[in-house]
Write an enzyme that holds these catalytic residues in place. Structure first.
Site, PDB file in Angstrom:
ATOM      1  N   VAL A 116       0.740  -1.121   0.192  1.00  0.00           N
ATOM      2  CA  VAL A 116       0.027   0.092  -0.089  1.00  0.00           C
ATOM      3  C   VAL A 116       0.859   1.484  -0.092  1.00  0.00           C
ATOM      4  CG1 VAL A 116      -1.908   1.255   1.213  1.00  0.00           C
ATOM      5  CG2 VAL A 116      -1.652  -1.239   1.576  1.00  0.00           C
ATOM      6  N   SER A 117       0.671   2.115  -1.088  1.00  0.00           N
ATOM      7  CA  SER A 117       1.379   3.542  -1.123  1.00  0.00           C
ATOM      8  C   SER A 117       0.534   4.453  -0.974  1.00  0.00           C
ATOM      9  CB  SER A 117       2.037   3.273  -2.566  1.00  0.00           C
ATOM     10  OG  SER A 117       2.516   4.737  -2.869  1.00  0.00           O
ATOM     11  N   PRO A 118       1.029   5.614  -0.355  1.00  0.00           N
ATOM     12  CA  PRO A 118       0.446   6.889  -0.385  1.00  0.00           C
ATOM     13  C   PRO A 118       0.562   7.673  -1.565  1.00  0.00           C
ATOM     14  CG  PRO A 118       2.760   7.107   0.529  1.00  0.00           C
ATOM     15  CD  PRO A 118       2.755   5.751   0.160  1.00  0.00           C
TER      16      PRO A 118
END
Ligand SMILES: *[C@@H]1O[C@H](CO)[C@@H](O)[C@H](O)[C@H]1NC(C)=O
Ligand SMILES: *[C@@H]1O[C@H](CO)[C@@H](O)[C@H](O)[C@H]1NC(C)=O
Ligand SMILES: *[C@@H]1O[C@H](CO)[C@@H](O)[C@H](O)[C@H]1NC(C)=O
Ligand SMILES: *[C@@H]1O[C@H](CO)[C@@H](O)[C@H](O)[C@H]1NC(C)=O
Length: 705
Positions: free
Chosen positions: A273-275
């Site tokens: 999961v990336s911001p």
């Protein structure tokens, strides 16, 4: 309705008497200069200052309903992860003070996973390699701060109620390996609307008079809004969200780390999961890159993800604000009451030796007719490719399922994998047979630490690594089937054993899968183990403690040089301001000043800092109050060595003046310590000339933005 509510409030108040909660916060900032950051494995990402300080936020829970009081300690630390060496030392110190009250069973240390904090605190060689080995300064800073936060929480134990709530936050994360996610069975994916978890789960601790004591939440996102070019210590998006909430609840003028109310934004199943919500784009053309291979047209053009802001600071602030605002909504609404009893079960697990039954995610059952097993740790080729949050150094591509002769030769020079290793890890092409690398000591852990803790209907699974979205969902389903009503995964806890991808994702061999070190069935082994731990809690059966990880502390190698000495240039003294700020500033302007400085590694100045912004409150008495510290968002502390031979260096303080700052007379104040050439470390300080801040100076020429 009213009547039912009143009844509930009464019932809750009675039950609440059994639970006691204490919260504590302490500075854990590591050496902010000359030490590489942990996370992106980038030798060049060496710290040279501070944007946001690192904190440990501790929650001590006690339940005294039963015959014996049960305690649970949860600490969220602004660090890349937690390691066994740090935890062992923290528990050792706690036991010196409190006997066996705190132990392996009930202490959970969880890293937020910020990628902008000093490394070198893990004991395993691979993880410290990009930092130039073990760094005792980081190790000691983390241990001291974490221990202190727990002692504060211990001393503040008070009767409390605990409420649970959930909220969806849609636009703060994306999946960075969406093609891996698609490998999971369609029937399983159909249960979920998104390819990342969007739910923030939160517990709120309140006093019997309904005053907030603390807040602890989990939201799946990598703290990689600050990218691998950043060289200022930062707790990144989740750390800033914590600071914002603590300010909102303690009062806006409370300095970070100084308030009574403690709010932790902790890590969970953030593996894929990336911001960086604008997604991966080519460095020069700005075009969307090939999702599968991450290829751009030009030969040296890299592909990396960024956004939603125009630079990494703005992106950090935007993501932090989104999760802070979601969490704040939950703070303001009543949640579900959670009462005791508290219980926890921990085991050290030697992963390569584990056998397990594979889990079928469609039927939600373990296939007891089949037995799978773990492998010796190994990293695949795609590990070296890095991710779109931080591309790797060499020409490696994600999704690599075949090796190459040159790199295999390099690998075999270090340690050659056996035919069994290769078969066990297939289809992963082995880049580093870390499980066989024993020089100078173990490269990756073989023994991990697993905990399941229960507080009434809430189950906390503390996991030793980064579960991907679907791995986390499977773990939650397995624990729900084992009787848990609410399940929260606490990521990067206690030991760091890299990633945990599903067996299906493993086949695709993207970064997360290449870094799933115990082979394709790593997740299956964990699912079996956490179910066993949860079942043991239900039945009250005890479990073996398992083998404690080996202690290499006498063999640790470091190539980080110590501070030699500091000197002020001829005619100057430490703390002298050599570049004064201007006379007038407006809101949005950035004030900067430069001082003659010592190396910040001489003293990490926990709780005191390297700089403050001060406002004049009485001219007669020359009285100044601190309005911001080096832990605040608006400030930056930047340190630069001018000459290694002469020992001279400069410290810069930056202050971006926020809207709403009261007009008046201000100054910047720098603190530090220098190492005298003939021995000894001495404190110094110095401040700038006063300058004026006011609305009328708005958009003056001072702004460096
Ligand atoms: C604190 O700051 C927030 C955001 O700037 C603002 O909305 C709020 O009114 C402030 N609270 C106080 C008590 O000044
Ligand atoms: C990091 O962010 C800066 C902007 O803040 C940008 O210029 C740079 O290209 C980014 N680098 C990577 C590798 O993401
Ligand atoms: C396991 O084997 C038994 C006996 O051969 C069989 O009845 C059962 O259906 C099998 N279970 C699964 C999940 O395949
Ligand atoms: C900025 O500085 C220049 C040159 O010193 C001056 O001519 C100009 O008027 C200044 N602008 C403002 C907005 O103060």
């Amino acid at each position: 309705m009213m009547f039912a509510h009143a009844l509930c409030a009464l019932a809750c108040a009675c039950a609440a008497a059994a639970l006691r909660v204490g919260v504590g916060i302490a500075d854990v900032t590591g050496p902010p200069a000359e030490i590489a950051f942990m996370g992106y494995a980038n030798f060049e990402q060496v710290g040279h200052g501070i944007h946001l300080r690192q904190f440990a936020r501790a929650f001590v829970l006690e339940d005294d309903t039963g015959s014996s009081k049960q305690r649970l300690v949860f600490v969220s630390v602004d660090a890349a992860m937690m390691g066994h060496g740090v935890r062992r030392e923290v528990i050792k110190r706690l036991q010196k003070r409190y006997g066996d009250l705190y132990n392996d069973q009930n202490v959970i240390l969880s890293g937020t996973h910020t990628h902008s904090t000093p490394g070198g605190f893990l004991i395993d060689f691979l993880f410290d390699l990009p930092i130039l080995g073990f760094v005792r300064e980081t190790f000691v800073a983390y241990i001291a701060g974490i221990y202190k936060s727990i002692v504060i929480a211990h001393n503040k134990l008070t009767p409390a109620r605990m409420e649970y709530g959930e909220i969806e936050i849609l636009d703060a994360n994306i999946n960075r390996s969406p093609s891996s996610y698609l490998r999971n069975p369609p029937e399983e994916r159909a249960r979920y609307k998104h390819d990342t978890d969007k739910t923030l789960a939160q517990v709120k601790f309140v006093s019997p008079t309904n005053a907030i004591i603390g807040v602890l939440n989990w939201y799946a996102v990598h703290p990689t809004s600050m990218n691998n070019t950043n060289r200022l210590v930062s707790s990144d998006n989740v750390g800033f969200a914590s600071v914002m909430m603590e300010k909102a609840l303690n009062g806006n003028s409370t300095a970070p780390g100084k308030g009574n109310i403690v709010c932790a934004f902790a890590s969970t199943n953030l593996g894929d999961v990336s911001p960086n919500t604008m997604g991966p784009r080519c460095e020069f053309s700005g075009k969307v890159c090939d999702q599968e291979k991450l290829l751009c047209k030009l030969p040296k053009e890299r592909c990396f993800a960024s956004g939603p802001g125009s630079d990494m600071f703005e992106s950090t602030r935007i993501i932090a604000t989104k999760i802070y605002e979601g969490a704040m909504q939950l703070v303001h609404q009543p949640g579900e009451d959670v009462t005791g009893p508290i219980s926890s079960m921990h085991q050290f697990v030697r992963m390569p030796e584990q056998q397990a039954h594979p889990y079928d995610p469609v039927s939600d059952t373990f296939d007891t007719n089949v037995t799978v097993h773990g492998c010796l740790p190994a990293m695949g080729y795609s590990f070296a490719a890095g991710t779109t949050d931080g591309p790797g150094a060499f020409d490696f591509k994600q999704g690599t399922t075949s090796g190459n002769a040159l790199w295999n030769a390099v690998r075999d020079f270090l340690a050659e994998p056996t035919a069994d290793d290769i078969k066990c890890q297939a289809p992963k092409p082995i880049l580093l047979a870390t499980g066989r690398m024993k020089f100078p000591y173990a490269w990756q852990p073989s023994v991990v630490s697993c905990t399941v803790a229960r507080i009434g209907k809430l189950t906390l699974a503390a996991v030793p690594g980064e579960f991907t979205t679907m791995s986390g969902r499977r773990l939650r389903r397995v624990l729900a089937a084992a009787g848990a009503e609410k399940v929260v995964i606490a990521g990067l806890s206690n030991v760091y054993a890299d990633y945990i991808a599903t067996p299906e994702e493993y086949q695709a061999q993207r970064y997360e899968a290449a870094s799933t070190i115990y082979g394709p069935h790593t997740l299956d082994i964990y699912l079996n183990k956490y179910k066993e731990l949860a079942d043991a809690l239900t039945t009250g059966k005890s479990m073996e403690p398992g083998p404690e990880p080996p202690d290499f502390s006498s063999q640790l190698i470091t190539l980080v040089t110590p501070v030699l000495w500091d000197a002020a240039p001829w005619g100057k003294e430490f703390g002298d301001c050599v570049k004064q700020p201007d006379k007038h500033y407006g809101y949005g302007d950035t004030v900067t000043a430069t001082f003659v400085a010592g190396n910040p590694r001489n003293n990490i100045r926990h709780g005191r800092g390297y700089g403050t912004v001060e406002r004049l409150v009485s001219e007669q008495d020359d009285a100044w109050v601190t309005v911001a510290t080096d832990a605040d968002w608006e400030t930056k502390y930047i340190w630069r060595r001018n000459s290694v031979v002469l020992g001279t260096s400069h410290a810069e303080l930056h202050w971006e003046i926020p809207e709403g700052t009261p007009p008046g007379t201000y100054r910047l104040h720098h603190y530090g310590n220098y190492k005298y050439i003939l021995g000894g470390i001495y404190p110094y300080h110095g401040f700038t000339d006063p300058f004026q801040v006011g609305q009328q100076f708005y958009k003056s020429n001072n702004s460096i933005r």
